[in-house]
Design a protein around this motif. Structure first.
Motif, PDB file in Angstrom:
ATOM      1  N   THR A  20       0.849  -1.187   0.000  1.00  0.00           N
ATOM      2  CA  THR A  20       0.000   0.000   0.000  1.00  0.00           C
ATOM      3  C   THR A  20       0.877   1.227   0.000  1.00  0.00           C
ATOM      4  OG1 THR A  20      -0.070  -0.015   2.418  1.00  0.00           O
ATOM      5  CG2 THR A  20      -1.890  -1.086   1.274  1.00  0.00           C
ATOM      6  N   THR A  21       0.376   2.307  -0.576  1.00  0.00           N
ATOM      7  CA  THR A  21       1.088   3.570  -0.487  1.00  0.00           C
ATOM      8  C   THR A  21       0.744   4.221   0.835  1.00  0.00           C
ATOM      9  OG1 THR A  21      -0.716   4.563  -1.697  1.00  0.00           O
ATOM     10  CG2 THR A  21       1.245   3.974  -2.952  1.00  0.00           C
ATOM     11  N   GLU A  22       1.557   5.191   1.226  1.00  0.00           N
ATOM     12  CA  GLU A  22       1.393   5.808   2.546  1.00  0.00           C
ATOM     13  C   GLU A  22      -0.017   6.327   2.778  1.00  0.00           C
ATOM     14  OE1 GLU A  22       5.645   7.702   3.878  1.00  0.00           O
ATOM     15  OE2 GLU A  22       4.003   8.983   3.322  1.00  0.00           O
ATOM     16  N   ASP A  23      -0.583   6.991   1.745  1.00  0.00           N
ATOM     17  CA  ASP A  23      -1.868   7.630   1.973  1.00  0.00           C
ATOM     18  C   ASP A  23      -2.999   6.621   2.081  1.00  0.00           C
ATOM     19  OD1 ASP A  23      -2.888   7.987  -1.281  1.00  0.00           O
ATOM     20  OD2 ASP A  23      -0.796   7.629  -0.786  1.00  0.00           O
ATOM     21  N   GLU A  24      -2.732   5.353   1.803  1.00  0.00           N
ATOM     22  CA  GLU A  24      -3.768   4.345   1.909  1.00  0.00           C
ATOM     23  C   GLU A  24      -3.670   3.535   3.208  1.00  0.00           C
ATOM     24  OE1 GLU A  24      -4.013   3.618  -2.887  1.00  0.00           O
ATOM     25  OE2 GLU A  24      -2.741   2.391  -1.619  1.00  0.00           O
ATOM     26  N   MET A  25      -2.637   3.800   3.993  1.00  0.00           N
ATOM     27  CA  MET A  25      -2.472   3.035   5.221  1.00  0.00           C
ATOM     28  C   MET A  25      -3.457   3.532   6.279  1.00  0.00           C
ATOM     29  SD  MET A  25       1.639   2.678   5.556  1.00  0.00           S
ATOM     30  CE  MET A  25       2.604   1.824   4.315  1.00  0.00           C
ATOM     31  N   PRO A  26      -4.097   2.622   7.031  1.00  0.00           N
ATOM     32  CA  PRO A  26      -5.024   3.065   8.068  1.00  0.00           C
ATOM     33  C   PRO A  26      -4.284   3.808   9.169  1.00  0.00           C
ATOM     34  CG  PRO A  26      -4.642   0.689   8.225  1.00  0.00           C
ATOM     35  CD  PRO A  26      -3.980   1.151   6.964  1.00  0.00           C
ATOM     36  N   VAL A 301       4.619  27.027 -11.851  1.00  0.00           N
ATOM     37  CA  VAL A 301       5.285  25.751 -11.585  1.00  0.00           C
ATOM     38  C   VAL A 301       4.486  25.059 -10.492  1.00  0.00           C
ATOM     39  CG1 VAL A 301       7.398  24.610 -10.799  1.00  0.00           C
ATOM     40  CG2 VAL A 301       7.543  26.704 -12.189  1.00  0.00           C
ATOM     41  N   TYR A 302       4.183  23.773 -10.706  1.00  0.00           N
ATOM     42  CA  TYR A 302       3.380  23.005  -9.751  1.00  0.00           C
ATOM     43  C   TYR A 302       4.228  21.961  -9.052  1.00  0.00           C
ATOM     44  CZ  TYR A 302      -1.069  24.926 -11.394  1.00  0.00           C
ATOM     45  OH  TYR A 302      -2.122  25.765 -11.690  1.00  0.00           O
ATOM     46  N   LEU A 303       3.992  21.785  -7.755  1.00  0.00           N
ATOM     47  CA  LEU A 303       4.622  20.731  -6.974  1.00  0.00           C
ATOM     48  C   LEU A 303       3.529  19.865  -6.353  1.00  0.00           C
ATOM     49  CD1 LEU A 303       6.672  23.285  -6.860  1.00  0.00           C
ATOM     50  CD2 LEU A 303       7.699  22.074  -4.934  1.00  0.00           C
ATOM     51  N   TRP A 304       3.616  18.546  -6.599  1.00  0.00           N
ATOM     52  CA  TRP A 304       2.686  17.576  -6.007  1.00  0.00           C
ATOM     53  C   TRP A 304       3.423  16.689  -5.019  1.00  0.00           C
ATOM     54  CZ3 TRP A 304       2.683  18.840 -11.161  1.00  0.00           C
ATOM     55  CH2 TRP A 304       1.469  19.200 -11.765  1.00  0.00           C
ATOM     56  N   ASP A 305       2.715  16.253  -3.982  1.00  0.00           N
ATOM     57  CA  ASP A 305       3.207  15.184  -3.117  1.00  0.00           C
ATOM     58  C   ASP A 305       3.151  13.885  -3.922  1.00  0.00           C
ATOM     59  OD1 ASP A 305       2.885  12.861  -1.267  1.00  0.00           O
ATOM     60  OD2 ASP A 305       3.079  14.407   0.256  1.00  0.00           O
ATOM     61  N   LEU A 306       4.278  13.219  -4.056  1.00  0.00           N
ATOM     62  CA  LEU A 306       4.336  12.018  -4.888  1.00  0.00           C
ATOM     63  C   LEU A 306       3.355  10.961  -4.406  1.00  0.00           C
ATOM     64  CD1 LEU A 306       7.296  10.313  -6.518  1.00  0.00           C
ATOM     65  CD2 LEU A 306       5.951   8.946  -4.948  1.00  0.00           C
ATOM     66  N   GLN A 307       3.225  10.815  -3.088  1.00  0.00           N
ATOM     67  CA  GLN A 307       2.352   9.774  -2.546  1.00  0.00           C
ATOM     68  C   GLN A 307       0.883  10.133  -2.621  1.00  0.00           C
ATOM     69  OE1 GLN A 307       2.868   6.828  -1.651  1.00  0.00           O
ATOM     70  NE2 GLN A 307       5.034   6.604  -1.258  1.00  0.00           N
ATOM     71  N   SER A 308       0.521  11.296  -2.094  1.00  0.00           N
ATOM     72  CA  SER A 308      -0.891  11.646  -1.943  1.00  0.00           C
ATOM     73  C   SER A 308      -1.483  12.280  -3.197  1.00  0.00           C
ATOM     74  CB  SER A 308      -1.072  12.601  -0.765  1.00  0.00           C
ATOM     75  OG  SER A 308      -0.546  13.879  -1.078  1.00  0.00           O
ATOM     76  N   ARG A 309      -0.634  12.714  -4.116  1.00  0.00           N
ATOM     77  CA  ARG A 309      -1.030  13.384  -5.365  1.00  0.00           C
ATOM     78  C   ARG A 309      -1.583  14.792  -5.114  1.00  0.00           C
ATOM     79  NH1 ARG A 309      -3.372   8.590  -5.121  1.00  0.00           N
ATOM     80  NH2 ARG A 309      -5.489   9.456  -5.076  1.00  0.00           N
ATOM     81  N   GLU A 310      -1.439  15.286  -3.896  1.00  0.00           N
ATOM     82  CA  GLU A 310      -1.935  16.614  -3.539  1.00  0.00           C
ATOM     83  C   GLU A 310      -0.980  17.685  -4.065  1.00  0.00           C
ATOM     84  OE1 GLU A 310      -2.608  19.217   0.587  1.00  0.00           O
ATOM     85  OE2 GLU A 310      -1.648  17.248   0.634  1.00  0.00           O
ATOM     86  N   ILE A 311      -1.535  18.790  -4.595  1.00  0.00           N
ATOM     87  CA  ILE A 311      -0.703  19.949  -4.932  1.00  0.00           C
ATOM     88  C   ILE A 311      -0.245  20.582  -3.624  1.00  0.00           C
ATOM     89  CG2 ILE A 311      -0.658  22.248  -5.963  1.00  0.00           C
ATOM     90  CD1 ILE A 311      -2.747  21.222  -7.990  1.00  0.00           C
TER      91      ILE A 311
END
Length: 354
Positions: A20-26, A301-311
């Motif tokens: 699982t990726t970090e953002d999917e961990m309970p 220029v945009y920066l996203w969190d690689l795990q959560s996909r959040e800008i």
């Protein structure tokens, strides 16, 4: 889905236990006497801290649209190129222009450094690739063989091979020392807009305006895999992740995708920017947090969190489309380059803190 934290690790075959990726961990309350985490476990805050990039320098000097910016692997220099036929070498720390590399007779689309930061290759509409000695500004070799515009170029890590892509759909692999074509691949039906070696140079990834991403065996020139974006998602930039397990692609549906190319699965999609017309590059940032960075047609220029996909941040200041971005190899520093009417390169640094 594989854990994506260790993009730069040299050994990444031990991921079976973390599907699982970090953002999917309970999120559970830890027991009072929780055992200490194993040494390889990432810090809990990794990927959750936000970047705080600020403008440090604005570099001006290009007379026509900028097409690429690249930090030298040792981090001391920044190279840029554009439609004005010149490669410019800058100090990213002071913002000063160090020298111009002149010789091409038509505009430039791409540049690439050797691993030792001594030489630079440039790809031009004059159908040639030049290899420059950066300290002297001299052309060491002119590679001839492409019959049309050369759109993209990259070295392997050993810097003894060069791969290039042309607007006639052709990929060429070059012996750098001899300046000769080792292999010619009729790879795509349209412009080859990006080519990139994986870490051990056994594979090349390419993409084209024909909408396809292809993986090639460097030695044989055989196509091992084809990844197809949707019909409205014409791919125009692609690269391997630092650990070569994933592929990052940009496309004209204003989406950036992270692929597990071995399973042909798209793992993550990053959206929020605008990319419908220009060839805009994206890149990984792994010196601090794990970010995906891209230019955009809304001049940001945009920066996203690689795990959560959040800008996690947008950088504002350019006054035209940002087509080129690069990240410093050691420091939290970003370079971005824009087309006419802006024509500037901007250097951004992370001030740190909360």
């Amino acid at each position: 889905m594989n854990h994506l934290d260790n993009l730069g690790d040299s050994t990444t075959d031990d991921e079976a236990g973390s599907q699982t990726t970090e953002d999917e961990m309970p999120h559970r309350q830890a027991p009072a006497a929780a055992p200490p985490p194993p040494p390889s476990a990432p810090a809990p805050s990794t990927g959750r801290e936000r970047p705080h990039y600020e403008l440090r320098h604005t570099l001006r000097g290009h007379a026509e649209s900028i097409s690429a910016v690249k930090f030298s692997p040792d981090g001391t220099l920044l190279a840029s190129c554009g439609n004005d036929r010149v490669v410019k070498i800058w100090s990213p720390f002071t913002g000063e222009l160090i020298r111009n590399l002149n010789g091409h007779t038509k505009g430039l689309s791409d540049i690439a450094w050797t691993s030792d930061s001594v030489h630079l290759a440039s790809a031009s509409d004059d159908t040639t690739i030049r290899i420059w000695e950066v300290d002297t500004g001299l052309t060491l070799k002119t590679l001839k063989g492409h019959t049309s515009y050369v759109f993209c170029v990259n070295y392997n890590n050993a810097s003894n091979l060069l791969v290039s892509g042309g607007c006639d759909g052709e990929i060429r692999i070059w012996n750098v020392e001899k300046g000769k074509t080792l292999k010619k691949i009729l790879a795509h039906l349209d412009y080859v807009t990006a080519v990139h070696f994986n870490r051990d140079a056994s594979l090349i990834v390419s993409c084209s305006l024909d909408g396809l991403i292809r993986i090639w065996n460097t030695t044989t020139g055989q196509c091992l895999k084809t990844l197809a974006e949707s019909h409205d998602a014409i791919c125009q930039h692609v690269q391997f992740s630092p650990n070569s397990k994933y592929i990052l692609s940009t496309a004209h549906d204003s989406a950036i995708r992270l692929w597990d190319y071995q399973t042909s699965r798209c793992l993550k999609t990053y959206v929020g920017h605008t990319n419908q017309k220009f060839c805009i590059a994206a890149c990984f940032s792994v010196t601090g947090g794990k970010w995906i960075i891209s230019g955009s047609e809304d001049n940001k220029v945009y920066l996203w969190d690689l795990q959560s996909r959040e800008i996690v941040q947008t950088l504002e200041g350019h006054t035209d489309v940002v087509v080129a971005v690069a990240t410093h190899p050691q420091q939290n520093m970003i370079a971005s380059g824009s087309i006419e009417s802006d024509l500037s390169i901007r250097i951004w640094t992370d001030r740190g803190g909360a």
